[in-house]
Design a protein around this motif. Structure first.
Motif, PDB file in Angstrom:
ATOM      1  N   THR A 173      47.781  47.758  56.737  1.00  0.00           N
ATOM      2  CA  THR A 173      46.812  46.978  55.981  1.00  0.00           C
ATOM      3  C   THR A 173      45.817  47.863  55.243  1.00  0.00           C
ATOM      4  N   SER A 174      46.022  49.167  55.260  1.00  0.00           N
ATOM      5  CA  SER A 174      45.107  50.063  54.568  1.00  0.00           C
ATOM      6  C   SER A 174      45.260  49.874  53.067  1.00  0.00           C
ATOM      7  N   PRO A 175      44.173  50.049  52.297  1.00  0.00           N
ATOM      8  CA  PRO A 175      44.254  49.883  50.837  1.00  0.00           C
ATOM      9  C   PRO A 175      45.319  50.792  50.224  1.00  0.00           C
ATOM     10  N   CYS A 176      46.097  50.225  49.302  1.00  0.00           N
ATOM     11  CA  CYS A 176      47.166  50.992  48.667  1.00  0.00           C
ATOM     12  C   CYS A 176      46.782  51.335  47.237  1.00  0.00           C
ATOM     13  N   CYS A 177      47.603  52.140  46.587  1.00  0.00           N
ATOM     14  CA  CYS A 177      47.385  52.533  45.197  1.00  0.00           C
ATOM     15  C   CYS A 177      48.580  52.106  44.358  1.00  0.00           C
ATOM     16  N   THR A 178      48.329  51.584  43.179  1.00  0.00           N
ATOM     17  CA  THR A 178      49.392  51.116  42.301  1.00  0.00           C
ATOM     18  C   THR A 178      50.109  52.303  41.678  1.00  0.00           C
ATOM     19  N   PRO A 179      51.270  52.072  41.048  1.00  0.00           N
ATOM     20  CA  PRO A 179      51.893  53.148  40.265  1.00  0.00           C
ATOM     21  C   PRO A 179      50.927  53.670  39.214  1.00  0.00           C
ATOM     22  N   MET A 180      51.079  54.922  38.817  1.00  0.00           N
ATOM     23  CA  MET A 180      50.176  55.524  37.843  1.00  0.00           C
ATOM     24  C   MET A 180      50.323  54.878  36.463  1.00  0.00           C
ATOM     25  N   GLN A 181      51.519  54.373  36.172  1.00  0.00           N
ATOM     26  CA  GLN A 181      51.762  53.655  34.925  1.00  0.00           C
ATOM     27  C   GLN A 181      52.564  52.393  35.235  1.00  0.00           C
ATOM     28  N   TRP A 182      52.199  51.282  34.614  1.00  0.00           N
ATOM     29  CA  TRP A 182      52.984  50.056  34.743  1.00  0.00           C
ATOM     30  C   TRP A 182      52.635  49.117  33.589  1.00  0.00           C
ATOM     31  N   SER A 183      53.519  48.154  33.351  1.00  0.00           N
ATOM     32  CA  SER A 183      53.310  47.200  32.265  1.00  0.00           C
ATOM     33  C   SER A 183      54.089  45.929  32.572  1.00  0.00           C
ATOM     34  N   GLY A 184      53.714  44.862  31.903  1.00  0.00           N
ATOM     35  CA  GLY A 184      54.409  43.597  32.097  1.00  0.00           C
ATOM     36  C   GLY A 184      53.620  42.444  31.512  1.00  0.00           C
ATOM     37  N   THR A 185      54.050  41.239  31.839  1.00  0.00           N
ATOM     38  CA  THR A 185      53.409  40.028  31.337  1.00  0.00           C
ATOM     39  C   THR A 185      52.229  39.647  32.225  1.00  0.00           C
ATOM     40  N   MET A 186      51.148  39.234  31.601  1.00  0.00           N
ATOM     41  CA  MET A 186      49.980  38.763  32.326  1.00  0.00           C
ATOM     42  C   MET A 186      49.643  37.348  31.854  1.00  0.00           C
ATOM     43  N   ARG A 187      49.536  36.435  32.791  1.00  0.00           N
ATOM     44  CA  ARG A 187      49.166  35.061  32.458  1.00  0.00           C
ATOM     45  C   ARG A 187      47.775  34.774  32.985  1.00  0.00           C
ATOM     46  N   SER A 188      46.953  34.211  32.120  1.00  0.00           N
ATOM     47  CA  SER A 188      45.572  33.911  32.475  1.00  0.00           C
ATOM     48  C   SER A 188      45.328  32.416  32.397  1.00  0.00           C
ATOM     49  N   MET A 189      44.727  31.851  33.446  1.00  0.00           N
ATOM     50  CA  MET A 189      44.301  30.457  33.429  1.00  0.00           C
ATOM     51  C   MET A 189      42.831  30.425  33.809  1.00  0.00           C
ATOM     52  N   VAL A 190      42.003  29.891  32.919  1.00  0.00           N
ATOM     53  CA  VAL A 190      40.568  29.841  33.141  1.00  0.00           C
ATOM     54  C   VAL A 190      40.112  28.391  33.166  1.00  0.00           C
ATOM     55  N   ASP A 191      39.465  27.999  34.248  1.00  0.00           N
ATOM     56  CA  ASP A 191      38.830  26.688  34.369  1.00  0.00           C
ATOM     57  C   ASP A 191      37.327  26.919  34.406  1.00  0.00           C
ATOM     58  N   SER A 192      36.594  26.287  33.501  1.00  0.00           N
ATOM     59  CA  SER A 192      35.150  26.465  33.449  1.00  0.00           C
ATOM     60  C   SER A 192      34.459  25.122  33.263  1.00  0.00           C
ATOM     61  N   VAL A 193      33.226  25.069  33.741  1.00  0.00           N
ATOM     62  CA  VAL A 193      32.401  23.868  33.599  1.00  0.00           C
ATOM     63  C   VAL A 193      31.164  24.246  32.808  1.00  0.00           C
ATOM     64  N   ILE A 194      31.004  23.653  31.632  1.00  0.00           N
ATOM     65  CA  ILE A 194      29.857  23.899  30.777  1.00  0.00           C
ATOM     66  C   ILE A 194      29.203  22.566  30.445  1.00  0.00           C
ATOM     67  N   ASP A 195      27.938  22.454  30.788  1.00  0.00           N
ATOM     68  CA  ASP A 195      27.191  21.201  30.575  1.00  0.00           C
ATOM     69  C   ASP A 195      27.908  20.015  31.194  1.00  0.00           C
ATOM     70  N   GLY A 196      28.485  20.243  32.372  1.00  0.00           N
ATOM     71  CA  GLY A 196      29.131  19.162  33.101  1.00  0.00           C
ATOM     72  C   GLY A 196      30.521  18.805  32.632  1.00  0.00           C
ATOM     73  N   LYS A 197      31.066  19.532  31.655  1.00  0.00           N
ATOM     74  CA  LYS A 197      32.398  19.234  31.139  1.00  0.00           C
ATOM     75  C   LYS A 197      33.377  20.334  31.534  1.00  0.00           C
ATOM     76  N   LEU A 198      34.534  19.915  32.047  1.00  0.00           N
ATOM     77  CA  LEU A 198      35.567  20.851  32.476  1.00  0.00           C
ATOM     78  C   LEU A 198      36.436  21.259  31.297  1.00  0.00           C
ATOM     79  N   SER A 199      36.648  22.573  31.174  1.00  0.00           N
ATOM     80  CA  SER A 199      37.510  23.108  30.121  1.00  0.00           C
ATOM     81  C   SER A 199      38.541  24.034  30.748  1.00  0.00           C
ATOM     82  N   THR A 200      39.784  23.950  30.295  1.00  0.00           N
ATOM     83  CA  THR A 200      40.863  24.787  30.808  1.00  0.00           C
ATOM     84  C   THR A 200      41.564  25.487  29.661  1.00  0.00           C
ATOM     85  N   THR A 201      41.738  26.793  29.797  1.00  0.00           N
ATOM     86  CA  THR A 201      42.469  27.561  28.787  1.00  0.00           C
ATOM     87  C   THR A 201      43.566  28.368  29.466  1.00  0.00           C
TER      88      THR A 201
END
Length: 214
Positions: free
Chosen positions: A24-52
């Motif tokens: 369970t000790s902290p590990c280190c990633t490869p020195m170089q890597w690449s790939g697809t990244m998907r981002s989902m952001v849910d935010s509440v502004i002035d009481g309204k929910l927005s998802t991107t």
């Protein structure tokens, strides 16, 4: 190719059952890597929910201390040698200072939460950590494969007046970068190295271990 499919959940929960992992000790990633990244952001502004939702390519090069995020109509290059980030879009380039070094390993302040098996007995085993050191009102969860320390998922939750949750899934990761020119910064429109003294710092909380988004 190493393929890892991560399913985003709002608060970093998972339906997989925890399994024992003596390492369970902290590990280190490869020195170089690449790939697809998907981002989902849910935010509440002035009481309204927005998802991107965004699907981007992400490139990480610890050897040369650079990262690149490429999405539809934009590219963000982080140069940790100069401690400057460049956001290139629509023929323009904006810059801001980087305030923290590029990380290669699980932060030593991370708290190990457990190991999980995705996809059943023949699935992918990951280790999950809690990282609460981004800022007082920011909590984070990060997951890596137990074998190889490949990033799988990050979930960052910001509390306060305008709360938000951002999940990043890393998919189809390979331990290489096919085209290093992805880190090249055009000048113009970006400033020359001699002009970087004029780059201003933009106050913003650290929202991800690796990626910076526009």
């Amino acid at each position: 190719m190493l393929t890892f499919v991560a399913i985003a959940f709002l608060l970093g929960a998972t339906i997989a059952a925890p399994v024992e992992d003596p390492n369970t000790s902290p590990c280190c990633t490869p020195m170089q890597w690449s790939g697809t990244m998907r981002s989902m952001v849910d935010s509440v502004i002035d009481g309204k929910l927005s998802t991107t939702n965004q699907t981007m390519m992400f490139y990480y090069d610890y050897n040369n201390k650079k990262t690149a995020t490429v999405g539809k109509g934009f590219r963000v290059v982080g140069d940790y040698n100069k401690m400057v980030t460049y956001t290139i879009a629509s023929g323009t380039c904006t810059t801001s200072k980087l305030t923290e070094p590029l990380l290669n390993c699980v932060p030593t302040t991370a708290i190990f939460l457990g190991s999980y098996q995705y996809g059943g007995p023949q699935g992918v085993k990951v280790n999950e950590y809690s990282v609460d050191a981004f800022a007082p009102n920011i909590k984070g969860w990060i997951s890596y494969t137990a074998d190889g320390c490949i990033p799988v998922r990050e979930t960052v939750v910001i509390t306060g007046a305008n709360p938000s949750a951002n999940s990043l899934d890393f998919i189809d990761i390979v331990p290489s970068i096919k085209d290093p020119s992805i880190f090249d910064v055009p000048s113009p429109p970006c400033p020359k190295d001699t002009d970087l003294d004029n780059v201003v710092g933009v106050p913003m909380p650290r929202g991800s271990t690796f990626a910076r988004l526009p």
